[in-house]
Enzyme design. Sequence first.
Site, PDB file in Angstrom:
ATOM      1  N   GLY A  11      11.140  79.550  51.638  1.00 35.48           N
ATOM      2  CA  GLY A  11      10.469  78.637  52.573  1.00 35.48           C
ATOM      3  C   GLY A  11      10.690  77.197  52.119  1.00 35.48           C
ATOM      4  O   GLY A  11      10.621  76.906  50.933  1.00 35.48           O
ATOM      5  N   ARG A  72      16.470  83.086  53.739  1.00 41.10           N
ATOM      6  CA  ARG A  72      16.018  84.211  52.912  1.00 41.10           C
ATOM      7  C   ARG A  72      17.178  85.203  52.949  1.00 41.10           C
ATOM      8  O   ARG A  72      17.600  85.628  54.013  1.00 41.10           O
ATOM      9  CB  ARG A  72      14.738  84.808  53.480  1.00 41.10           C
ATOM     10  CG  ARG A  72      13.599  83.757  53.629  1.00 41.10           C
ATOM     11  CD  ARG A  72      12.246  84.420  53.687  1.00 41.10           C
ATOM     12  NE  ARG A  72      11.186  83.518  54.139  1.00 41.10           N
ATOM     13  CZ  ARG A  72      10.409  82.794  53.327  1.00 41.10           C
ATOM     14  NH1 ARG A  72      10.603  82.836  52.024  1.00 41.10           N
ATOM     15  NH2 ARG A  72       9.444  82.028  53.813  1.00 41.10           N
ATOM     16  N   ASP A 103       8.866  81.751  44.462  1.00 42.60           N
ATOM     17  CA  ASP A 103       8.941  82.990  43.697  1.00 42.60           C
ATOM     18  C   ASP A 103      10.260  83.758  43.908  1.00 42.60           C
ATOM     19  O   ASP A 103      10.955  84.109  42.948  1.00 42.60           O
ATOM     20  CB  ASP A 103       7.738  83.843  44.123  1.00 42.60           C
ATOM     21  CG  ASP A 103       7.595  85.054  43.267  1.00 42.60           C
ATOM     22  OD1 ASP A 103       7.518  84.889  42.039  1.00 42.60           O
ATOM     23  OD2 ASP A 103       7.582  86.181  43.820  1.00 42.60           O
ATOM     24  N   THR A 125       7.692  74.814  46.595  1.00 44.71           N
ATOM     25  CA  THR A 125       6.962  75.626  47.579  1.00 44.71           C
ATOM     26  C   THR A 125       5.618  74.956  47.848  1.00 44.71           C
ATOM     27  O   THR A 125       5.032  74.373  46.936  1.00 44.71           O
ATOM     28  CB  THR A 125       6.719  77.066  47.072  1.00 44.71           C
ATOM     29  OG1 THR A 125       5.705  77.685  47.887  1.00 44.71           O
ATOM     30  CG2 THR A 125       6.241  77.124  45.640  1.00 44.71           C
ATOM     31  N   ASP A 127       3.022  76.560  48.332  1.00 49.86           N
ATOM     32  CA  ASP A 127       1.966  77.512  47.954  1.00 49.86           C
ATOM     33  C   ASP A 127       1.285  77.224  46.607  1.00 49.86           C
ATOM     34  O   ASP A 127       0.201  77.728  46.343  1.00 49.86           O
ATOM     35  CB  ASP A 127       2.526  78.941  47.921  1.00 49.86           C
ATOM     36  CG  ASP A 127       3.042  79.390  49.283  1.00 49.86           C
ATOM     37  OD1 ASP A 127       2.627  78.806  50.294  1.00 49.86           O
ATOM     38  OD2 ASP A 127       3.875  80.324  49.320  1.00 49.86           O
ATOM     39  N   ASP A 129       2.080  78.521  43.857  1.00 51.52           N
ATOM     40  CA  ASP A 129       1.878  79.825  43.220  1.00 51.52           C
ATOM     41  C   ASP A 129       2.812  80.049  42.027  1.00 51.52           C
ATOM     42  O   ASP A 129       2.913  81.170  41.515  1.00 51.52           O
ATOM     43  CB  ASP A 129       2.065  80.960  44.252  1.00 51.52           C
ATOM     44  CG  ASP A 129       3.434  80.927  44.921  1.00 51.52           C
ATOM     45  OD1 ASP A 129       4.172  79.933  44.767  1.00 51.52           O
ATOM     46  OD2 ASP A 129       3.769  81.901  45.619  1.00 51.52           O
ATOM     47  N   ARG A 171       0.463  82.206  51.045  1.00 50.09           N
ATOM     48  CA  ARG A 171       0.862  83.568  50.701  1.00 50.09           C
ATOM     49  C   ARG A 171      -0.255  84.254  49.909  1.00 50.09           C
ATOM     50  O   ARG A 171      -1.365  84.327  50.411  1.00 50.09           O
ATOM     51  CB  ARG A 171       2.178  83.560  49.910  1.00 50.09           C
ATOM     52  CG  ARG A 171       3.026  84.796  50.154  1.00 50.09           C
ATOM     53  CD  ARG A 171       4.322  84.699  49.379  1.00 50.09           C
ATOM     54  NE  ARG A 171       5.249  83.783  49.983  1.00 50.09           N
ATOM     55  CZ  ARG A 171       6.171  84.146  50.872  1.00 50.09           C
ATOM     56  NH1 ARG A 171       6.252  85.392  51.249  1.00 50.09           N
ATOM     57  NH2 ARG A 171       6.996  83.261  51.382  1.00 50.09           N
TER      58      ARG A 171
HETATM   59  O1  F6P Z   1       6.014  80.309  50.883  1.00 50.87           O
HETATM   60  C1  F6P Z   1       5.772  79.344  51.842  1.00 50.87           C
HETATM   61  C2  F6P Z   1       5.170  79.939  53.085  1.00 50.87           C
HETATM   62  O2  F6P Z   1       4.949  78.899  54.021  1.00 50.87           O
HETATM   63  C3  F6P Z   1       3.886  80.745  52.881  1.00 50.87           C
HETATM   64  O3  F6P Z   1       2.760  79.922  52.730  1.00 50.87           O
HETATM   65  C4  F6P Z   1       3.868  81.603  54.113  1.00 50.87           C
HETATM   66  O4  F6P Z   1       3.172  82.791  53.887  1.00 50.87           O
HETATM   67  C5  F6P Z   1       5.332  81.875  54.356  1.00 50.87           C
HETATM   68  O5  F6P Z   1       6.060  80.871  53.671  1.00 50.87           O
HETATM   69  C6  F6P Z   1       5.745  81.876  55.795  1.00 50.87           C
HETATM   70  O6  F6P Z   1       7.054  82.319  55.859  1.00 50.87           O
HETATM   71  P1  F6P Z   1       8.013  82.083  57.082  1.00 50.87           P
HETATM   72  O7  F6P Z   1       8.349  80.622  57.146  1.00 50.87           O
HETATM   73  O8  F6P Z   1       9.209  82.914  56.789  1.00 50.87           O
HETATM   74  O9  F6P Z   1       7.258  82.494  58.314  1.00 50.87           O
END
Ligand code: F6P
Length: 318
Positions: A11, A72, A103, A125, A127, A129, A171
């Site tokens: 992300g 991804r 991560d 990120t 997050d 995390d 997340r």
């Molecule tokens: O890891 C960053 C994040 O924005 C999280 O907070 C969230 O759960 C996820 O990515 C959303 O993923 P995507 O952009 O693939 O919908």
Amino acid sequence: VKKIAVLTSGGDSQGMNAAVRSVVRSGLYHGLEVYGIQRGFLGLINDDIRPMDLRSVGDIIQRGGTVLQTARCEEFKTPEGQQKALANLRKHGIDGVVVIGGDGSYRGANILNKLGMKTMGLPGTIDNDIPFTDFTIGFDTAVSIVVDAVNKLRDTMTSHERTSVVEVMGRHCGDIALYAGLASGAEAILVPEVKFDLEQIATRMRENFAHGKRHSIIVVAEGVGKGEHIAEEIERFGIEPRVTVLGHIQRGGTPTHNDRILASRLGDFAVRKLIEGESGKSCGIINGEEVLTDIEVVINTKRPFNMELYELAMRLSQ
Ligand code: F6P
């Protein structure tokens, strides 16, 4: 190292561009050749690799998103994908890689390191995390966006004497909810790290309203569940909330100065450490100091939750 490459993966987060700029310009400053890999590990497999110069990172420090784009990538999880990626790096004579991401990206960086490529990880990120750094790149901006949104919600909640349930990202990590909740004076902060009782929360809110409070804000970390679901549950205890899901709004927009400075410091730190011969490390800043930690340790450690901040937020939200 003589030729390094940089990629952003997973992300995106605000400040990734500032980090790319820092890696490129620090590398060039130290006399290295620097390459940009487009679309993260996917670009590594597809040989989407181009040389970067000073100008290729001009006018990006203030931009959200990532000019290198991101993806991804499932293929990099396979040995064939990994060998393709390594072959492409070798073909360009690249001997060091900086991976900016969360991560999943760190797991990719760990693999590259194990394949014998000198690799550094930068925590990028929203997050927060990733352990062994006070903050990840993008977290500060994401929290500011949530705080701004809660300020707006509070206006209309106060007019109508209502309760607002705000679902935020993160997340499995409750940090966005925690920091935004404390900074915006939320009455309840629901995070995966702390048990909660919705009946108790609803009772406290009803009492607060009875004693003259004119609004209630409940910040829900997505790791706890959907805001909609929390709202349905709390309705059973006599509160009729309105739900807002902030979603990807939290990942966009211009990075705060904190994120730009963090990204600039970490990018430069990663380049210096690669030059010194380090590999397989995550770059972080703890109490203002640069800290290097094995990526292997980072991906196997859960970030500790800041209970003191949580308890402070609860004490102040009476
Ligand atoms: O890891 C960053 C994040 O924005 C999280 O907070 C969230 O759960 C996820 O990515 C959303 O993923 P995507 O952009 O693939 O919908």
